[in-house]
Write a protein that holds these residues in place. Structure first.
Motif, mmCIF file in Angstrom:
data_model
loop_
_atom_site.group_PDB
_atom_site.id
_atom_site.type_symbol
_atom_site.label_atom_id
_atom_site.label_comp_id
_atom_site.label_asym_id
_atom_site.label_seq_id
_atom_site.Cartn_x
_atom_site.Cartn_y
_atom_site.Cartn_z
ATOM 1 N N PHE A 181 30.733 91.476 44.568
ATOM 2 C CA PHE A 181 32.092 91.362 45.096
ATOM 3 C C PHE A 181 32.900 90.255 44.411
ATOM 4 O O PHE A 181 34.086 90.429 44.122
ATOM 5 N N THR A 182 32.239 89.119 44.159
ATOM 6 C CA THR A 182 32.963 87.958 43.618
ATOM 7 C C THR A 182 32.718 87.706 42.146
ATOM 8 O O THR A 182 33.475 86.979 41.505
ATOM 9 N N GLY A 183 31.646 88.295 41.613
ATOM 10 C CA GLY A 183 31.302 88.033 40.219
ATOM 11 C C GLY A 183 30.552 86.726 40.022
ATOM 12 O O GLY A 183 30.258 86.350 38.884
ATOM 13 N N ARG A 184 30.218 86.063 41.099
ATOM 14 C CA ARG A 184 29.491 84.784 40.991
ATOM 15 C C ARG A 184 28.056 84.976 41.463
ATOM 16 O O ARG A 184 27.817 85.467 42.568
ATOM 17 N N ASN A 185 27.122 84.548 40.642
ATOM 18 C CA ASN A 185 25.699 84.672 40.957
ATOM 19 C C ASN A 185 25.203 83.369 41.583
ATOM 20 O O ASN A 185 24.926 82.396 40.889
ATOM 21 N N TYR A 186 25.065 83.364 42.903
ATOM 22 C CA TYR A 186 24.645 82.148 43.594
ATOM 23 C C TYR A 186 23.153 81.874 43.456
ATOM 24 O O TYR A 186 22.667 80.849 43.941
ATOM 25 N N ALA A 187 22.438 82.761 42.788
ATOM 26 C CA ALA A 187 21.037 82.479 42.490
ATOM 27 C C ALA A 187 20.901 81.514 41.318
ATOM 28 O O ALA A 187 19.835 80.935 41.113
ATOM 29 N N GLU A 188 21.964 81.359 40.547
ATOM 30 C CA GLU A 188 21.936 80.405 39.442
ATOM 31 C C GLU A 188 21.976 78.987 39.994
ATOM 32 O O GLU A 188 22.716 78.686 40.933
ATOM 33 N N SER A 189 21.166 78.117 39.398
ATOM 34 C CA SER A 189 20.992 76.764 39.944
ATOM 35 C C SER A 189 22.310 76.001 40.035
ATOM 36 O O SER A 189 22.526 75.239 40.996
ATOM 37 N N LEU A 190 23.215 76.192 39.086
ATOM 38 C CA LEU A 190 24.491 75.486 39.103
ATOM 39 C C LEU A 190 25.290 75.836 40.354
ATOM 40 O O LEU A 190 25.824 74.957 41.035
ATOM 41 N N HIS A 191 25.369 77.128 40.677
ATOM 42 C CA HIS A 191 26.132 77.567 41.839
ATOM 43 C C HIS A 191 25.397 77.250 43.148
ATOM 44 O O HIS A 191 26.038 76.951 44.163
ATOM 45 N N GLN A 192 24.060 77.316 43.113
ATOM 46 C CA GLN A 192 23.288 76.901 44.282
ATOM 47 C C GLN A 192 23.603 75.458 44.641
ATOM 48 O O GLN A 192 23.875 75.125 45.790
ATOM 49 N N LYS A 193 23.551 74.597 43.627
ATOM 50 C CA LYS A 193 23.783 73.163 43.848
ATOM 51 C C LYS A 193 25.200 72.914 44.343
ATOM 52 O O LYS A 193 25.425 72.123 45.262
ATOM 53 N N SER A 194 26.168 73.604 43.754
ATOM 54 C CA SER A 194 27.565 73.392 44.106
ATOM 55 C C SER A 194 27.840 73.761 45.564
ATOM 56 O O SER A 194 28.446 72.989 46.315
ATOM 57 N N ILE A 195 27.372 74.925 45.986
ATOM 58 C CA ILE A 195 27.681 75.344 47.356
ATOM 59 C C ILE A 195 26.834 74.585 48.372
ATOM 60 O O ILE A 195 27.273 74.324 49.500
ATOM 61 N N SER A 196 25.633 74.168 47.974
ATOM 62 C CA SER A 196 24.810 73.352 48.873
ATOM 63 C C SER A 196 25.469 72.008 49.118
ATOM 64 O O SER A 196 25.476 71.503 50.251
ATOM 65 N N THR A 197 26.031 71.422 48.068
ATOM 66 C CA THR A 197 26.741 70.152 48.212
ATOM 67 C C THR A 197 27.935 70.307 49.145
ATOM 68 O O THR A 197 28.188 69.463 50.017
ATOM 69 N N MET A 198 28.660 71.404 48.990
ATOM 70 C CA MET A 198 29.810 71.672 49.864
ATOM 71 C C MET A 198 29.370 71.812 51.319
ATOM 72 O O MET A 198 29.978 71.245 52.229
ATOM 73 N N HIS A 199 28.291 72.539 51.545
ATOM 74 C CA HIS A 199 27.799 72.750 52.899
ATOM 75 C C HIS A 199 27.350 71.438 53.549
ATOM 76 O O HIS A 199 27.621 71.195 54.731
ATOM 77 N N VAL A 200 26.645 70.608 52.788
ATOM 78 C CA VAL A 200 26.211 69.319 53.330
ATOM 79 C C VAL A 200 27.420 68.461 53.684
ATOM 80 O O VAL A 200 27.466 67.826 54.746
ATOM 81 N N ASP A 201 28.416 68.445 52.806
ATOM 82 C CA ASP A 201 29.634 67.672 53.080
ATOM 83 C C ASP A 201 30.322 68.164 54.353
ATOM 84 O O ASP A 201 30.836 67.366 55.150
ATOM 85 N N MET A 202 30.335 69.476 54.552
ATOM 86 C CA MET A 202 30.951 70.043 55.756
ATOM 87 C C MET A 202 30.174 69.625 57.013
ATOM 88 O O MET A 202 30.774 69.260 58.033
ATOM 89 N N LEU A 203 28.856 69.661 56.935
ATOM 90 C CA LEU A 203 28.033 69.263 58.077
ATOM 91 C C LEU A 203 28.241 67.791 58.420
ATOM 92 O O LEU A 203 28.409 67.426 59.592
ATOM 93 N N LEU A 204 28.238 66.948 57.393
ATOM 94 C CA LEU A 204 28.398 65.516 57.633
ATOM 95 C C LEU A 204 29.818 65.180 58.099
ATOM 96 O O LEU A 204 30.006 64.251 58.894
ATOM 97 N N SER A 205 30.799 65.929 57.625
ATOM 98 C CA SER A 205 32.175 65.717 58.093
ATOM 99 C C SER A 205 32.282 66.016 59.584
ATOM 100 O O SER A 205 32.962 65.296 60.326
ATOM 101 N N TYR A 206 31.627 67.070 60.010
ATOM 102 C CA TYR A 206 31.638 67.409 61.436
ATOM 103 C C TYR A 206 30.976 66.307 62.264
ATOM 104 O O TYR A 206 31.411 66.006 63.385
ATOM 105 N N LEU A 207 29.930 65.696 61.735
ATOM 106 C CA LEU A 207 29.167 64.705 62.490
ATOM 107 C C LEU A 207 29.866 63.351 62.592
ATOM 108 O O LEU A 207 29.497 62.527 63.437
ATOM 109 N N ARG A 208 30.854 63.114 61.760
ATOM 110 C CA ARG A 208 31.525 61.815 61.821
ATOM 111 C C ARG A 208 32.138 61.587 63.205
ATOM 112 O O ARG A 208 32.668 62.517 63.818
#
Length: 215
Positions: A181-208
């Motif tokens: 659908f998007t043309g982005r392969n999230y199995a690639e380590s670069l995209h895995q790392k990028s979205i994982s970082t975003m998710h962690v930031d979102m979780l920690l932002s909620y916890l503030r």
């Protein structure tokens, strides 16, 4: 396999049956898995399979129980006590998400059981016990963070856990359709790392801690 040998190694036989059944249920689901194929792959016979698990459905439930127990044991063994609360959340999240990527069988089995609306997992008498160490681990971390003034108070550890797992689960379980659908392969380590970082930031932002607005 010699039946006498099977009787002398009941745990080994049971383990081999579970391993073979996991492969069958992952590939074909409950409806398509064949008992004779499981027995052959385990090096035993169908009679022994029914002896240990009573039925095909009983074997399926045992596979699900073993899968959840391995996951809970791994995550429950994390030592977060020496980490700052935010680092502990980051470590927990990344550990769970990495496990999902490394164990696609887990996702296939979960997806299959969701097709059955969870009715077979409901038969398990031990399933809910396996999640307790994970929730307790998060509860302690959230309480430490709140006591230190780093996290908001009153965060429900179960809701937080479900949210955390859901973030990683969605990306892994839908990786093929996401790429189509998007043309982005999230199995690639670069995209895995990028979205994982975003998710962690979102979780920690909620916890503030929530800061009251100035009047």
């Amino acid at each position: 396999m010699n039946e006498q040998r099977v009787k002398r190694d009941p745990e080994g036989t049971r383990r081999r049956i579970l391993e073979a059944a996991t492969e069958q249920f992952t590939r074909y689901g409950l409806a398509g898995a064949r008992v004779d194929a499981v027995a052959a792959a385990a090096g035993t016979n169908e009679r022994m399979l029914y002896y240990y698990f009573a039925s095909n459905e009983g074997l399926y439930v045992a596979v699900l129980e073993a899968m959840y127990a391995r996951f809970a044991e791994r995550e429950g063994s994390l030592d977060l006590s020496g980490l700052q609360p935010s680092d502990a959340i980051r470590e927990t999240a990344q550990s769970i998400w990495a496990y999902l990527w490394k164990n696609p069988q887990w996702l296939s089995l979960i997806n299959n059981e969701n097709l059955h609306e969870g009715r077979y997992l409901e038969r398990s008498s031990s399933l809910r016990e396996t999640i307790s160490p994970l929730i307790d681990l998060l509860r302690v971390t959230l309480e430490r963070g709140a006591a230190a003034g780093q996290f908001r108070s009153g965060v429900d550890p179960l809701d937080f856990y479900v949210t955390l797992v859901g973030m990683g689960y969605y990306i892994v379980a839908n990786r093929f359709t996401l790429e189509a659908f998007t043309g982005r392969n999230y199995a690639e380590s670069l995209h895995q790392k990028s979205i994982s970082t975003m998710h962690v930031d979102m979780l920690l932002s909620y916890l503030r801690p929530v800061v009251a607005p100035l009047e």
